[in-house]
Design a protein around this motif. Sequence first.
Motif, PDB file in Angstrom:
ATOM      1  N   GLY A   1       0.910  -1.231  -0.059  1.00  0.00           N
ATOM      2  CA  GLY A   1      -0.102   0.164   0.217  1.00  0.00           C
ATOM      3  C   GLY A   1       0.845   1.207   0.008  1.00  0.00           C
ATOM      4  N   TYR A   2       2.059   1.172   0.773  1.00  0.00           N
ATOM      5  CA  TYR A   2       2.614   2.407   0.863  1.00  0.00           C
ATOM      6  C   TYR A   2       3.451   2.631  -0.470  1.00  0.00           C
ATOM      7  CZ  TYR A   2       6.835   5.477   1.715  1.00  0.00           C
ATOM      8  OH  TYR A   2       7.807   6.457   1.604  1.00  0.00           O
ATOM      9  N   ALA A   3       3.955   1.592  -0.964  1.00  0.00           N
ATOM     10  CA  ALA A   3       4.640   1.725  -2.414  1.00  0.00           C
ATOM     11  C   ALA A   3       3.785   2.177  -3.472  1.00  0.00           C
ATOM     12  CB  ALA A   3       5.203   0.438  -2.859  1.00  0.00           C
ATOM     13  N   ALA A   4       2.433   1.635  -3.303  1.00  0.00           N
ATOM     14  CA  ALA A   4       1.648   2.075  -4.598  1.00  0.00           C
ATOM     15  C   ALA A   4       1.073   3.581  -4.432  1.00  0.00           C
ATOM     16  CB  ALA A   4       0.348   1.287  -4.322  1.00  0.00           C
TER      17      ALA A   4
ATOM     18  N   GLN B   1     -11.880  -6.296  -7.147  1.00  0.00           N
ATOM     19  CA  GLN B   1     -12.781  -5.465  -6.465  1.00  0.00           C
ATOM     20  C   GLN B   1     -12.284  -5.064  -4.928  1.00  0.00           C
ATOM     21  OE1 GLN B   1     -15.956  -5.115  -7.192  1.00  0.00           O
ATOM     22  NE2 GLN B   1     -15.416  -5.871  -9.151  1.00  0.00           N
ATOM     23  N   VAL B   2     -11.048  -5.362  -4.694  1.00  0.00           N
ATOM     24  CA  VAL B   2     -10.388  -4.923  -3.402  1.00  0.00           C
ATOM     25  C   VAL B   2      -9.281  -4.136  -3.839  1.00  0.00           C
ATOM     26  CG1 VAL B   2      -9.310  -5.794  -1.497  1.00  0.00           C
ATOM     27  CG2 VAL B   2     -11.067  -7.178  -2.545  1.00  0.00           C
ATOM     28  N   GLY B   3      -9.139  -2.770  -3.141  1.00  0.00           N
ATOM     29  CA  GLY B   3      -8.268  -2.024  -3.380  1.00  0.00           C
ATOM     30  C   GLY B   3      -6.983  -1.910  -2.540  1.00  0.00           C
ATOM     31  N   GLY B   4      -6.098  -0.756  -2.545  1.00  0.00           N
ATOM     32  CA  GLY B   4      -5.137  -0.667  -1.417  1.00  0.00           C
ATOM     33  C   GLY B   4      -4.091  -1.771  -1.576  1.00  0.00           C
ATOM     34  N   GLY B   5      -3.414  -1.796  -0.430  1.00  0.00           N
ATOM     35  CA  GLY B   5      -2.491  -2.619   0.016  1.00  0.00           C
ATOM     36  C   GLY B   5      -3.101  -4.309   0.184  1.00  0.00           C
ATOM     37  N   LEU B   6      -4.342  -4.190   0.784  1.00  0.00           N
ATOM     38  CA  LEU B   6      -4.928  -5.519   0.692  1.00  0.00           C
ATOM     39  C   LEU B   6      -5.185  -6.163  -0.472  1.00  0.00           C
ATOM     40  CD1 LEU B   6      -6.306  -7.573   2.397  1.00  0.00           C
ATOM     41  CD2 LEU B   6      -8.495  -6.298   2.513  1.00  0.00           C
TER      42      LEU B   6
ATOM     43  N   LYS C   1       2.256   6.369  -6.580  1.00  0.00           N
ATOM     44  CA  LYS C   1       1.021   6.966  -7.525  1.00  0.00           C
ATOM     45  C   LYS C   1       0.537   5.917  -8.544  1.00  0.00           C
ATOM     46  CE  LYS C   1       1.745  11.201  -5.768  1.00  0.00           C
ATOM     47  NZ  LYS C   1       2.004  10.953  -4.357  1.00  0.00           N
ATOM     48  N   VAL C   2       0.616   4.640  -8.313  1.00  0.00           N
ATOM     49  CA  VAL C   2       0.275   3.476  -9.383  1.00  0.00           C
ATOM     50  C   VAL C   2      -0.237   2.405  -8.606  1.00  0.00           C
ATOM     51  CG1 VAL C   2       0.844   1.930 -11.222  1.00  0.00           C
ATOM     52  CG2 VAL C   2       2.023   4.190 -11.173  1.00  0.00           C
ATOM     53  N   HIS C   3      -1.656   2.331  -8.686  1.00  0.00           N
ATOM     54  CA  HIS C   3      -2.266   1.102  -7.823  1.00  0.00           C
ATOM     55  C   HIS C   3      -1.516  -0.268  -8.507  1.00  0.00           C
ATOM     56  CE1 HIS C   3      -4.681  -1.814  -5.657  1.00  0.00           C
ATOM     57  NE2 HIS C   3      -5.037  -2.263  -6.772  1.00  0.00           N
ATOM     58  N   ASP C   4      -1.026  -1.030  -7.758  1.00  0.00           N
ATOM     59  CA  ASP C   4      -0.752  -2.389  -8.206  1.00  0.00           C
ATOM     60  C   ASP C   4       0.368  -2.163  -9.240  1.00  0.00           C
ATOM     61  OD1 ASP C   4      -0.155  -5.088  -7.663  1.00  0.00           O
ATOM     62  OD2 ASP C   4      -2.107  -5.825  -8.398  1.00  0.00           O
ATOM     63  N   HIS C   5       1.362  -1.476  -9.173  1.00  0.00           N
ATOM     64  CA  HIS C   5       2.345  -1.322 -10.037  1.00  0.00           C
ATOM     65  C   HIS C   5       2.936  -2.657 -10.408  1.00  0.00           C
ATOM     66  CE1 HIS C   5       6.319  -0.187 -11.564  1.00  0.00           C
ATOM     67  NE2 HIS C   5       6.079   1.002 -11.624  1.00  0.00           N
ATOM     68  N   PRO C   6       3.152  -2.947 -11.879  1.00  0.00           N
ATOM     69  CA  PRO C   6       3.766  -4.283 -12.023  1.00  0.00           C
ATOM     70  C   PRO C   6       4.990  -4.660 -11.196  1.00  0.00           C
ATOM     71  CG  PRO C   6       3.235  -3.144 -13.981  1.00  0.00           C
ATOM     72  CD  PRO C   6       3.288  -2.099 -12.904  1.00  0.00           C
ATOM     73  N   GLY C   7       5.902  -3.633 -10.871  1.00  0.00           N
ATOM     74  CA  GLY C   7       7.066  -4.022  -9.997  1.00  0.00           C
ATOM     75  C   GLY C   7       7.041  -4.484  -8.573  1.00  0.00           C
ATOM     76  N   ILE C   8       5.721  -3.991  -8.023  1.00  0.00           N
ATOM     77  CA  ILE C   8       5.507  -4.687  -6.760  1.00  0.00           C
ATOM     78  C   ILE C   8       5.313  -5.934  -6.618  1.00  0.00           C
ATOM     79  CG2 ILE C   8       3.972  -4.316  -4.884  1.00  0.00           C
ATOM     80  CD1 ILE C   8       3.203  -1.436  -5.654  1.00  0.00           C
ATOM     81  N   VAL C   9       6.258  -6.747  -6.092  1.00  0.00           N
ATOM     82  CA  VAL C   9       6.292  -7.923  -6.197  1.00  0.00           C
ATOM     83  C   VAL C   9       6.282  -8.800  -4.701  1.00  0.00           C
ATOM     84  CG1 VAL C   9       7.062  -8.211  -8.556  1.00  0.00           C
ATOM     85  CG2 VAL C   9       8.752  -8.294  -6.733  1.00  0.00           C
ATOM     86  N   TRP C  10       6.105  -8.010  -3.659  1.00  0.00           N
ATOM     87  CA  TRP C  10       6.103  -8.625  -2.158  1.00  0.00           C
ATOM     88  C   TRP C  10       5.269  -9.550  -2.220  1.00  0.00           C
ATOM     89  CZ3 TRP C  10       9.461  -9.095   1.227  1.00  0.00           C
ATOM     90  CH2 TRP C  10       9.125  -9.643   2.386  1.00  0.00           C
ATOM     91  N   ASP C  11       4.143  -9.312  -3.055  1.00  0.00           N
ATOM     92  CA  ASP C  11       2.860 -10.065  -2.913  1.00  0.00           C
ATOM     93  C   ASP C  11       3.195 -11.682  -3.684  1.00  0.00           C
ATOM     94  OD1 ASP C  11       3.120  -8.510  -5.051  1.00  0.00           O
ATOM     95  OD2 ASP C  11       1.003  -8.845  -5.576  1.00  0.00           O
ATOM     96  N   GLU C  12       4.189 -11.558  -4.635  1.00  0.00           N
ATOM     97  CA  GLU C  12       4.650 -12.938  -5.338  1.00  0.00           C
ATOM     98  C   GLU C  12       5.269 -13.584  -4.282  1.00  0.00           C
ATOM     99  OE1 GLU C  12       4.143 -10.185  -7.181  1.00  0.00           O
ATOM    100  OE2 GLU C  12       2.858 -11.241  -8.928  1.00  0.00           O
ATOM    101  N   PHE C  13       6.405 -13.209  -3.438  1.00  0.00           N
ATOM    102  CA  PHE C  13       7.042 -13.500  -2.428  1.00  0.00           C
ATOM    103  C   PHE C  13       6.191 -14.351  -1.735  1.00  0.00           C
ATOM    104  CE2 PHE C  13      11.631 -11.547  -1.991  1.00  0.00           C
ATOM    105  CZ  PHE C  13      11.641 -11.333  -3.381  1.00  0.00           C
ATOM    106  N   VAL C  14       5.077 -13.684  -0.985  1.00  0.00           N
ATOM    107  CA  VAL C  14       4.223 -14.289  -0.126  1.00  0.00           C
ATOM    108  C   VAL C  14       3.312 -15.125  -0.537  1.00  0.00           C
ATOM    109  CG1 VAL C  14       2.389 -13.707   1.584  1.00  0.00           C
ATOM    110  CG2 VAL C  14       4.217 -12.155   1.356  1.00  0.00           C
ATOM    111  N   GLY C  15       2.849 -15.145  -2.014  1.00  0.00           N
ATOM    112  CA  GLY C  15       2.061 -16.243  -2.619  1.00  0.00           C
ATOM    113  C   GLY C  15       2.992 -17.335  -2.800  1.00  0.00           C
TER     114      GLY C  15
END
Length: 158
Positions: A68-71, A128-133, A75-89
């Motif tokens: 959420g902070y990085a986005a 449907q779900v925004g932000g960091g979540l 100023k880009v929601h779910d920037h393609p380079g945000i990959v912490w979510d891939e680590f966790v996944g």
Amino acid sequence: MNVTTKRVLTQPVNFLAFGLGSGLAPKAPGTFGTLAAVPLFLLLSLLPFDLYIGFVIAVSVLGIAICGYAADDLKVHDHPGIVWDEFVGFWITMIAVPVSFGTICLGFLLFRLFDILKPWPIKWADQQVGGGLGIMLDDILAGLMALGSVHLLIALFA
């Protein structure tokens, strides 16, 4: 060095969100992010099961804030380079999976498949779900679907 690269390399939270820099890959940053998660998984796999689960839960919750902070910062929601979510996944995918080259490859491929194809409910969460979540949730769901698939395939063919 472009503005995004500079912000990622100079701000620790962005550096984490971009998977320790792996999300800066010019093509397929999600795949590169997942690849970067593999050596960390090998270290995490040495933990007892309960500590591994605790760690994955903690970095999932922390990931909501990080992404959420990085986005917001970029100023880009779910920037393609945000990959912490891939680590966790990927780390979710590998819960209680016996560690071998084959199971790591299987987990990697299944996680990427679910993350890219986004079957329901992954697609719903993504849209449907925004932000960091929202950034985290679709990859958590992809990880859970890949986790179930890996365990099913191991049970059927091991």
